[in-house]
Design an enzyme around this catalytic site. Structure first.
Site, PDB file in Angstrom:
ATOM      1  N   CYS A   1       0.843  -1.194   0.000  1.00  0.00           N
ATOM      2  CA  CYS A   1       0.000   0.000   0.000  1.00  0.00           C
ATOM      3  C   CYS A   1       0.884   1.253   0.000  1.00  0.00           C
ATOM      4  O   CYS A   1       1.450   1.583  -1.031  1.00  0.00           O
ATOM      5  CB  CYS A   1      -0.978  -0.039   1.168  1.00  0.00           C
ATOM      6  SG  CYS A   1      -2.430   0.962   0.852  1.00  0.00           S
TER       7      CYS A   1
ATOM      8  N   HIS B   1      -3.488  -4.985   0.432  1.00  0.00           N
ATOM      9  CA  HIS B   1      -2.852  -5.514   1.653  1.00  0.00           C
ATOM     10  C   HIS B   1      -2.940  -7.039   1.652  1.00  0.00           C
ATOM     11  O   HIS B   1      -3.923  -7.592   2.159  1.00  0.00           O
ATOM     12  CB  HIS B   1      -3.581  -4.997   2.897  1.00  0.00           C
ATOM     13  CG  HIS B   1      -3.375  -3.549   3.169  1.00  0.00           C
ATOM     14  ND1 HIS B   1      -2.409  -3.081   4.026  1.00  0.00           N
ATOM     15  CD2 HIS B   1      -4.014  -2.452   2.699  1.00  0.00           C
ATOM     16  CE1 HIS B   1      -2.464  -1.760   4.074  1.00  0.00           C
ATOM     17  NE2 HIS B   1      -3.434  -1.355   3.276  1.00  0.00           N
TER      18      HIS B   1
ATOM     19  N   GLU C   1      -1.551  -9.100   3.465  1.00  0.00           N
ATOM     20  CA  GLU C   1      -1.418  -9.706   4.799  1.00  0.00           C
ATOM     21  C   GLU C   1      -2.753 -10.141   5.394  1.00  0.00           C
ATOM     22  O   GLU C   1      -2.797 -11.063   6.209  1.00  0.00           O
ATOM     23  CB  GLU C   1      -0.715  -8.735   5.762  1.00  0.00           C
ATOM     24  CG  GLU C   1      -1.481  -7.474   6.162  1.00  0.00           C
ATOM     25  CD  GLU C   1      -1.242  -6.296   5.227  1.00  0.00           C
ATOM     26  OE1 GLU C   1      -0.920  -6.538   4.047  1.00  0.00           O
ATOM     27  OE2 GLU C   1      -1.397  -5.136   5.667  1.00  0.00           O
TER      28      GLU C   1
HETATM   29  N1  GLN Z   1      -1.815   6.756   2.808  1.00  0.00           N
HETATM   30  C1  GLN Z   1      -1.930   5.996   1.604  1.00  0.00           C
HETATM   31  C2  GLN Z   1      -3.293   6.170   0.961  1.00  0.00           C
HETATM   32  O1  GLN Z   1      -4.218   6.598   1.560  1.00  0.00           O
HETATM   33  C3  GLN Z   1      -1.634   4.541   1.846  1.00  0.00           C
HETATM   34  C4  GLN Z   1      -2.626   3.872   2.719  1.00  0.00           C
HETATM   35  C5  GLN Z   1      -2.135   2.577   3.297  1.00  0.00           C
HETATM   36  O2  GLN Z   1      -0.954   2.280   3.265  1.00  0.00           O
HETATM   37  N2  GLN Z   1      -3.033   1.790   3.871  1.00  0.00           N
HETATM   38  O3  GLN Z   1      -3.451   5.842  -0.185  1.00  0.00           O
END
Ligand code: GLN
Length: 668
Positions: free
Chosen positions: A479, A606, A608
């Site tokens: 992410c 994600h 995970e």
């Molecule tokens: N801050 C980034 C976004 O909003 C990444 C978010 C995250 O890593 N969950 O896109």
């Protein structure tokens, strides 16, 4: 009114009321009618999985469960009624109620029952989405986009199920539902009160959610494990305790039991185990109308027999039902420890469930609990993040690394690197911290930059990505970790020195990461892209497709607002940064891989959250294999997935496929 009509359900209505039920009361009455119908000898028990929250839901989903179906399918449930195990906690928080509750689920599943779970969080937040990982640990994301307490992750991983946002009940959610009904006029003329309106809403919620399948199969689960967060006696958990006290009568004797998790501390030089805190918390619980059937006593060493006897006599629990839950080498031993003390037997007996005699936890023991303790060859992963003082902030990432290590036969060492300590500014402010951070990064076998929000520590993460890219160190970006990789590449390969994300730098001349809401572009509230989305693989000739064993798409969970700027993709690809996974519109970049690097993979999703002990997440497995020097070997012996020329439809590939296919090969 619902889409029910007499043609659909005449037999169900008639045994109970013989009349049509008025619209405004349909939820409660229908459910009661259906339950009664079941007891009156009908073959099928119908449940509506969308029932109580939306009183006037026009599209209820009906689930039909054949009476005794669980018994027929080997589940050994002896009656069609849902069984509930409530897990409460006393003395202090953080005793491992979640692990205890998940472990009970593991044992009941191993007895052949279908298990679901509900986590109750008595805080006023509607969900965990707005809570700081500093305070509360990570926000766990569900398929349906629910932002939940991290305990839901425990349940999903231990039980290999997929929960929905309704499986996490909070005070905020209950009050919101009741107040919405009040505004709609559903309680016209009545004074709306905690008892009975809030307590009824809690019971309705629990009953409805318990009947919703979570294991990917049709039909109703057999058992629901309910974990009540917080500590018994807390003001904010009172309505829940009262609701659950009533609930034991609603569902009837033999369908409900309580397990109380408590602490037995050791005081003084002689190391005496003290029972008083447990006595008090059980007394509090009993004064509120809930009698624990089992006590799960957390302690550093096994409970002494005399202590067990004392607890039994003071707490109104048979000695055999006082469980010692002492410290063990890993959390996967907890179900085995409970099994060894016959917890599954007691619970099955109390709930009239069969299956206890044929419990089989051998795979769990061999492939998870024992396996973890037997790993010897070290692999070191530098986790470059922001909340490194509180590792719960990255619980699922840690778990996913552990699962991958079990599959790859490596002993995991995580070196937590506070991202900002890698930055030049730290060198002058705190040289020791700076040197330590760089030493950890340089000595790691692999680098992981997990998700995160806001600009603090971003420059340090960019330095970590640069280090991994230029030193052929395996890198997994998740992410924010993918956005970081893209920014680093833009600055140091494309030469766009001021490239940045508009999340923390609105004025950048090279906005390589931008705000791209799925819905409204003008409305910022609720614009997070949450939950499961498809990632279409653009080529089979990439590490990700091989790891996922997928030729077409993967399905993973998201939680982000910003994305790689689709207008700049051409420049990146020309310089060797490949966007090998995109969403189904082709405009959102989902997976990026660096050409000519052993393993430089980053994903907007994600991975995970869907990792399981026996089904490691493919990208995590890739990182650990690459960091152990085994990735090429692993990938070489396997058929590259072949793109089907006629893509007739998307075919999902389970995370577990890899582990299953290559289990033998991984024993290197
Ligand atoms: N801050 C980034 C976004 O909003 C990444 C978010 C995250 O890593 N969950 O896109």
């Amino acid at each position: 009114m619902s889409n029910l009509n007499d043609d659909q359900m005449p037999d169900i209505w008639s045994p109970v009321s013989h009349t049509r039920i008025p619209d405004e009361a349909w939820e409660y009455h229908i459910r009661k009618a259906l339950n009664d119908a079941a007891y009156n000898g009908l073959d099928y028990v119908p449940y509506c999985s969308t029932m109580p929250v939306q009183q006037h839901d026009d599209n209820p989903k009906w689930i039909w469960k054949k009476k005794g179906a669980a018994a027929e399918s080997g589940g050994a449930a002896q009656s069609g009624a849902m069984k509930y195990v409530l897990v409460t906690g006393g003395v202090v928080s953080g005793l491992g109620k979640g692990v205890t509750a998940s472990s009970i689920g593991v044992l009941l599943k191993a007895c052949g029952h279908r298990v679901t779970s509900i986590k109750i969080d008595p805080y006023l937040n509607v969900d965990a989405g707005t809570m700081s990982p500093f305070e509360h640990g990570e926000v766990f994301v569900l398929d349906d986009g629910g932002e939940a307490d991290l305990d839901l992750g425990n349940y999903e991983r231990f039980l290999d199920i997929s929960l929905s946002k309704d499986n996490n009940l909070t005070t905020g959610k209950v009050y919101q539902a009741v107040i919405e009904r009040e505004r709609r006029g559903d309680y016209l003329g009545k004074t709306v009160q905690v008892v009975p309106h809030i307590t009824d809403a809690i019971q309705d919620w629990v009953e409805r959610v318990a009947h919703t399948p979570v294991d990917g199969r049709d039909g109703v689960p057999d058992v629901c494990v309910i974990e009540l967060g917080g500590t018994v006696g807390d003001i904010e958990s009172m309505p829940f305790i009262e609701a659950l006290r009533q609930f034991q009568f609603r569902v009837g004797q033999g369908n409900f039991c309580t397990v109380h998790v408590s602490l037995v501390p050791v005081i003084g030089v002689v190391g005496e185990q003290k029972t008083k805190p447990t006595q008090h918390s059980v007394a509090t619980l009993r004064s509120l109308g809930l009698n624990p059937a089992l006590l799960a006593c957390r302690s550093s060493e096994p409970l002494q027999d005399s202590v067990r006897e004392k607890l039994a006599s003071f707490c109104h629990v048979p000695a055999a039902q006082v469980l010692t839950m002492h410290d063990v080498s890993n959390i996967w031993r907890v179900p085995l420890m409970m099994q060894a003390q016959g917890a599954h037997d007691t619970i099955c007996r109390l709930l009239g469930l069969g299956g206890a005699a044929k419990i089989d936890t051998s795979m769990w023991k061999q492939r998870i609990a024992d396996k973890w303790d037997q790993l010897t060859q070290l692999v070191t992963i530098a986790m470059v993040g922001k909340y490194t003082d509180l590792s719960d902030a990255y619980l699922s990432v840690t778990k996913a690394l552990q699962h991958a290590c079990m599959a790859a036969n490596r002993k995991l060492k995580i070196d937590w690197v506070e991202a900002s300590n890698l930055e030049e500014a730290t060198k002058t402010e705190d040289e020791a911290a700076y040197n330590d951070a760089w030493m950890k990064l340089r000595s790691a076998d692999g680098v992981l930059v997990p998700g995160g929000f806001g600009g603090r520590g971003v420059e340090g993460k960019i330095l970590a990505a640069e280090y991994a890219r230029t030193n052929d160190t395996p890198y997994l970006g998740i992410c924010l970790g993918m956005q970081i990789a893209v920014i680093e590449f833009a600055r140091n390969v494309l030469g766009w020195k001021e490239a940045n994300s508009t999340e923390w730098d609105q004025a950048t001349p090279h906005p390589v990461v931008v705000f791209m809401p799925e819905g409204s572009t003008t409305h910022f509230g609720g614009t997070m892209r949450l939950g499961a989305r498809k990632t279409v693989l653009q080529t089979v000739d990439c590490i990700s497709a091989k790891l996922y064993q997928s030729e077409q798409y993967v399905d993973e969970r998201h939680r982000h607002r910003y994305e790689v700027n689709p207008e700049l993709i051409g420049a990146f690809e020309a310089a060797g940064l490949r966007f090998v996974g995109k969403d189904d519109t082709g405009t959102r970049m989902e997976i990026v891989e660096l050409a000519n690097h052993p393993f430089f993979v980053a994903a907007q999703f994600h991975p995970e959250f869907k990792s399981r002990p026996m089904k490691p997440s493919p990208l995590f497995l890739g990182l650990i294999l690459a960091a152990s020097g085994k990735l090429d070997h692993f990938l070489s012996g396997r058929a590259t997935p072949v793109a089907s020329p006629a893509k007739t439809g998307l075919r999902p590939v389970e995370n577990g496929t890899i582990a299953a296919l290559t289990a033998a090969k991984l024993q290197l």
